[in-house]
Design a protein around this motif. Structure first.
Motif, mmCIF file in Angstrom:
data_model
loop_
_atom_site.group_PDB
_atom_site.id
_atom_site.type_symbol
_atom_site.label_atom_id
_atom_site.label_comp_id
_atom_site.label_asym_id
_atom_site.label_seq_id
_atom_site.Cartn_x
_atom_site.Cartn_y
_atom_site.Cartn_z
ATOM 1 N N GLY A 1 1.105 -1.086 -0.594
ATOM 2 C CA GLY A 1 -0.496 -0.167 0.128
ATOM 3 C C GLY A 1 0.497 1.865 -0.068
ATOM 4 O O GLY A 1 2.550 1.407 0.003
ATOM 5 N N TRP B 1 2.529 3.193 1.626
ATOM 6 C CA TRP B 1 2.690 3.167 3.324
ATOM 7 C C TRP B 1 3.445 4.882 3.266
ATOM 8 O O TRP B 1 3.485 6.017 4.221
ATOM 9 C CB TRP B 1 3.416 2.386 4.270
ATOM 10 N N LEU C 1 6.654 12.556 -4.254
ATOM 11 C CA LEU C 1 6.940 11.687 -4.953
ATOM 12 C C LEU C 1 7.434 11.221 -6.174
ATOM 13 O O LEU C 1 5.829 11.217 -6.497
ATOM 14 C CB LEU C 1 7.510 10.927 -3.597
ATOM 15 N N HIS D 1 7.904 7.663 -8.778
ATOM 16 C CA HIS D 1 8.364 5.680 -9.280
ATOM 17 C C HIS D 1 10.076 6.538 -9.950
ATOM 18 O O HIS D 1 9.863 7.109 -10.747
ATOM 19 C CB HIS D 1 7.693 5.267 -9.272
ATOM 20 N N GLY D 2 10.976 5.982 -9.486
ATOM 21 C CA GLY D 2 12.389 6.869 -9.560
ATOM 22 C C GLY D 2 12.776 5.170 -11.022
ATOM 23 O O GLY D 2 13.299 5.705 -12.209
ATOM 24 N N LYS E 1 20.088 13.756 -2.108
ATOM 25 C CA LYS E 1 20.506 14.277 -3.134
ATOM 26 C C LYS E 1 21.183 15.769 -2.163
ATOM 27 O O LYS E 1 21.730 16.647 -3.898
ATOM 28 C CB LYS E 1 20.170 13.684 -4.523
ATOM 29 N N ASP F 1 -2.871 0.599 -6.046
ATOM 30 C CA ASP F 1 -2.016 1.750 -6.180
ATOM 31 C C ASP F 1 -2.946 2.875 -6.442
ATOM 32 O O ASP F 1 -3.107 2.812 -7.751
ATOM 33 C CB ASP F 1 -1.187 1.792 -7.072
ATOM 34 N N ASN G 1 -2.830 5.693 -5.372
ATOM 35 C CA ASN G 1 -2.888 6.924 -5.166
ATOM 36 C C ASN G 1 -3.519 7.428 -6.185
ATOM 37 O O ASN G 1 -3.153 7.895 -7.508
ATOM 38 C CB ASN G 1 -0.870 6.752 -6.275
ATOM 39 N N LEU H 1 0.496 8.564 -15.698
ATOM 40 C CA LEU H 1 0.692 6.606 -15.917
ATOM 41 C C LEU H 1 1.542 6.520 -14.342
ATOM 42 O O LEU H 1 2.758 7.093 -14.113
ATOM 43 C CB LEU H 1 0.897 6.442 -16.590
ATOM 44 N N GLY I 1 4.127 4.059 -12.973
ATOM 45 C CA GLY I 1 5.193 4.074 -12.758
ATOM 46 C C GLY I 1 5.424 2.441 -13.410
ATOM 47 O O GLY I 1 5.756 2.323 -14.584
HETATM 48 C C1 LIG Z 1 4.909 3.200 -1.079
HETATM 49 C C2 LIG Z 1 5.298 3.203 -1.687
HETATM 50 C C3 LIG Z 1 6.814 3.526 -3.095
HETATM 51 C C4 LIG Z 1 6.062 3.679 -4.300
HETATM 52 C C5 LIG Z 1 6.642 5.280 -4.646
HETATM 53 C C6 LIG Z 1 5.651 5.385 -6.374
HETATM 54 C C7 LIG Z 1 3.825 4.784 -6.500
HETATM 55 C C8 LIG Z 1 3.752 6.025 -7.464
HETATM 56 O O1 LIG Z 1 1.885 5.580 -7.333
HETATM 57 C C9 LIG Z 1 4.409 6.830 -8.347
HETATM 58 C C10 LIG Z 1 4.231 7.131 -9.413
HETATM 59 O O2 LIG Z 1 3.927 6.036 -10.134
HETATM 60 S S1 LIG Z 1 5.073 8.450 -10.274
HETATM 61 C C11 LIG Z 1 5.081 7.562 -12.531
HETATM 62 C C12 LIG Z 1 6.501 6.919 -12.403
HETATM 63 N N1 LIG Z 1 6.711 8.247 -12.308
HETATM 64 C C13 LIG Z 1 7.335 9.120 -13.288
HETATM 65 O O3 LIG Z 1 7.463 9.896 -14.121
HETATM 66 C C14 LIG Z 1 9.398 9.918 -13.222
HETATM 67 C C15 LIG Z 1 10.002 10.421 -14.474
HETATM 68 N N2 LIG Z 1 11.228 11.127 -14.317
HETATM 69 C C16 LIG Z 1 10.804 12.247 -13.937
HETATM 70 O O4 LIG Z 1 10.091 12.913 -13.499
HETATM 71 C C17 LIG Z 1 12.528 12.498 -13.389
HETATM 72 O O5 LIG Z 1 13.489 11.934 -14.127
HETATM 73 C C18 LIG Z 1 13.178 12.708 -11.873
HETATM 74 C C19 LIG Z 1 11.847 13.363 -11.261
HETATM 75 C C20 LIG Z 1 13.033 11.120 -11.768
HETATM 76 C C21 LIG Z 1 14.661 13.337 -11.751
HETATM 77 O O6 LIG Z 1 14.374 14.488 -12.403
HETATM 78 P P1 LIG Z 1 15.792 15.339 -12.727
HETATM 79 O O7 LIG Z 1 15.992 15.980 -10.347
HETATM 80 O O8 LIG Z 1 15.630 15.957 -13.360
HETATM 81 O O9 LIG Z 1 16.460 14.589 -12.405
HETATM 82 P P2 LIG Z 1 18.091 14.274 -13.585
HETATM 83 O O10 LIG Z 1 18.794 15.793 -13.774
HETATM 84 O O11 LIG Z 1 18.065 14.092 -14.577
HETATM 85 O O12 LIG Z 1 19.140 13.941 -12.344
HETATM 86 C C22 LIG Z 1 19.483 14.584 -11.835
HETATM 87 C C23 LIG Z 1 19.940 13.132 -10.615
HETATM 88 O O13 LIG Z 1 18.860 12.148 -10.000
HETATM 89 C C24 LIG Z 1 19.757 10.646 -10.982
HETATM 90 N N3 LIG Z 1 18.224 10.720 -11.465
HETATM 91 C C25 LIG Z 1 17.741 11.332 -12.789
HETATM 92 N N4 LIG Z 1 16.705 10.402 -12.651
HETATM 93 C C26 LIG Z 1 16.235 8.944 -12.250
HETATM 94 C C27 LIG Z 1 15.316 7.871 -11.734
HETATM 95 N N5 LIG Z 1 14.006 8.115 -12.329
HETATM 96 N N6 LIG Z 1 15.495 7.671 -10.458
HETATM 97 C C28 LIG Z 1 17.027 7.460 -9.368
HETATM 98 N N7 LIG Z 1 18.355 8.925 -10.191
HETATM 99 C C29 LIG Z 1 17.392 9.255 -10.959
HETATM 100 C C30 LIG Z 1 20.721 11.705 -11.902
HETATM 101 O O14 LIG Z 1 21.255 10.592 -12.081
HETATM 102 C C31 LIG Z 1 20.886 12.762 -11.095
HETATM 103 O O15 LIG Z 1 21.911 11.858 -9.936
HETATM 104 P P3 LIG Z 1 23.975 13.038 -10.148
HETATM 105 O O16 LIG Z 1 23.247 13.903 -9.168
HETATM 106 O O17 LIG Z 1 24.355 11.958 -9.115
HETATM 107 O O18 LIG Z 1 24.794 12.398 -11.307
#
Ligand SMILES: CCCCCCC[C@@H](O)CC(=O)SCCNC(=O)CCNC(=O)[C@H](O)C(C)(C)COP(=O)(O)OP(=O)(O)OC[C@H]1O[C@@H](n2cnc3c(N)ncnc32)[C@H](O)[C@@H]1OP(=O)(O)O
Length: 287
Positions: free
Chosen positions: A68, A70, A83, A85-86, A114, A191, A193, A212, A214
Motif C-alpha cells: 500500500g 505507506w 514523490l 517512482h524513480g 541528494k 495503487d 495514489n 500514468l 510507473g
Molecule cells: C509506497 C511505495 C513506494 C511507491 C512510490 C511510487 C508511487 C507511484 O504511484 C508514483 C508513480 O508511479 S510516479 C510515475 C512514474 N515515475 C515518473 O514518471 C518519473 C519520471 N522521471 C522524472 O520525472 C525525472 O526523471 C526525475 C524527477 C526522477 C528526476 O529528474 P531530475 O531531477 O530532473 O533529474 P536529472 O537532472 O536528470 O538528474 C539529477 C540526478 O538524479 C539522478 N536521476 C535522474 N533520474 C533518476 C531516476 N529516475 N531515478 C533515480 N535517480 C535519477 C541522475 O542520475 C542525477 O544524479 P547525479 O546528481 O548523481 O548525477
C-alpha cells in the motif's frame, strides 16, 4: 516533521498476505496491454481467455503482496505529493503460480540525500513467498525519488548505478497503445495514489494532468520483453531493471526498443521522449 534517517530506514512496513486467482491474473494482464491483438493466441493465457491454460504475467509480482501507499503516512516525514517512482526491478525466482496465497514483505534498504532542492532517494525491496510451499517466488526492488525532501541531513550515497544502453540501433521494436482511462484501471492493482486519478492532486504535484503509474508503464515494457525475448513463455522470464526518465500520460503509445543483449528502453511515440531508460532484461537461464 522532516525525514529522520534512522526512523525511515527502520520503518516497520507490515507483512501482507494475499490470496489471488484467475480473475486477478486476467485483470493484471489487461492493464498492461495484453489481449489487444485478439488473434494472438500467445496472449490469451494471460487474460483468462482459455479455460485450460491460465498463466501469470511475470510483472504481476509488482502488485502481489503490495504494502500500500505507506509513504503517504505522515510519520514517514516524506512529502508524499512530490514523490515519483524513480527506478524499478523484478527478479522471478520461481514461476508465479496461477493461484496461490502469498506473503509479501517490504523493507527500506537505503536512503540517500541528494541535497537541498535536488531531492532524496529511498530504496526498498519486496520479497514474495508462496505461503503454502514457502517457495521464494519473486523479489521486487525500487527507488522512490523524493522530489521534495532533499537536504534532510542524510548520507549522499551509495547510489545504485543505472545500466548504459548500447549505441547501436535496437534489434526489435514493440508498440502498444495505452488507453485514455488506463490509470483508472491500473489503480485496482493496489495503487490508488490520487496523483494518477485526480487532476487537482496532479496540479498540486506540478503536472498538467494525472500521470500514468510507473508500474503500469513498467508492465507494458515487461509485456514487450515477454513477447520479443521470451515468445510469451513466462517460464523464460528472469529479471528486468530500469529507470523512469519521464512521465507518461494515459492514452499515449509506448514503444519499447529492445537489443538482443537484453538492453531496452520505452519511448512515448507521440512526444518522442524516453519514459523508461537504462533497461536491462535477463532470461531465467542467465540469472
Ligand atoms: C509506497 C511505495 C513506494 C511507491 C512510490 C511510487 C508511487 C507511484 O504511484 C508514483 C508513480 O508511479 S510516479 C510515475 C512514474 N515515475 C515518473 O514518471 C518519473 C519520471 N522521471 C522524472 O520525472 C525525472 O526523471 C526525475 C524527477 C526522477 C528526476 O529528474 P531530475 O531531477 O530532473 O533529474 P536529472 O537532472 O536528470 O538528474 C539529477 C540526478 O538524479 C539522478 N536521476 C535522474 N533520474 C533518476 C531516476 N529516475 N531515478 C533515480 N535517480 C535519477 C541522475 O542520475 C542525477 O544524479 P547525479 O546528481 O548523481 O548525477
Amino acid at each position: 516533521m522532516p525525514i529522520q534517517y534512522d526512523h525511515l530506514m527502520g520503518y516497520d512496513i507490515p507483512e501482507t498476505r494475499q490470496t489471488y486467482g484467475a480473475e486477478d491474473l486476467a485483470r493484471f494482464g489487461l492493464t498492461v496491454g495484453m489481449g489487444q491483438d485478439p488473434l494472438d493466441m500467445r496472449q490469451l493465457p494471460y487474460v483468462g481467455a482459455l479455460a485450460d491454460d491460465t498463466r501469470a504475467m511475470p510483472a504481476i509480482a509488482n502488485i502481489l503482496g503490495h504494502p500500500g501507499f505507506w509513504l503517504g503516512n505522515p510519520d514517514t516525514g516524506v512529502d508524499a505529493l512530490k514523490l515519483v517512482h524513480g527506478e524499478h526491478g523484478i527478479t522471478i525466482h520461481n514461476t508465479i503460480p496461477p493461484e496461490a496465497t502469498i506473503i509479501g514483505k517490504t523493507r527500506v534498504t537505503g536512503l540517500v540525500d541528494k541535497g537541498e532542492g535536488r531531492g532524496a532517494l529511498l530504496y526498498y525491496e519486496k520479497h514474495i513467498r508462496d505461503a503454502g510451499t514457502d517457495q521464494h517466488l519473486a523479489t521486487c526492488r525500487g527507488t522512490t525519488f523524493l522530489r521534495g525532501d532533499g537536504g534532510f541531513g542524510g548520507p549522499s550515497g551509495p547510489i545504485r548505478q543505472a545500466h548504459t544502453l548500447p549505441e547501436s540501433a535496437p534489434d526489435h521494436v514493440f508498440d502498444t497503445p495505452t488507453r485514455p482511462e488506463q490509470a483508472l484501471y491500473y489503480r485496482w492493482n493496489a495503487d490508488p495514489n490520487p496523483l494518477h486519478l485526480d487532476p487537482r492532486v496532479a496540479a498540486k504535484a506540478g503536472f498538467d494532468r494525472p500521470i500514468l503509474h510507473g508500474l503500469c508503464s513498467f508492465g507494458f515494457a515487461a509485456h514487450a520483453l515477454l513477447a520479443v525475448l521470451c515468445d510469451y513463455d513466462a517460464e523464460r522470464f528472469g529479471a528486468m531493471d530500469a529507470r523512469f526518465t519521464a512521465v507518461v500520460y494515459p492514452g499515449e503509445t509506448l514503444r519499447t526498443e529492445i537489443w538482443n543483449d537484453g538492453s531496452f528502453r520505452t519511448k512515448v511515440v507521440e512526444r518522442d521522449v524516453v519514459a523508461i531508460g537504462n533497461g536491462l532484461f535477463k532470461r531465467k537461464e542467465a540469472l
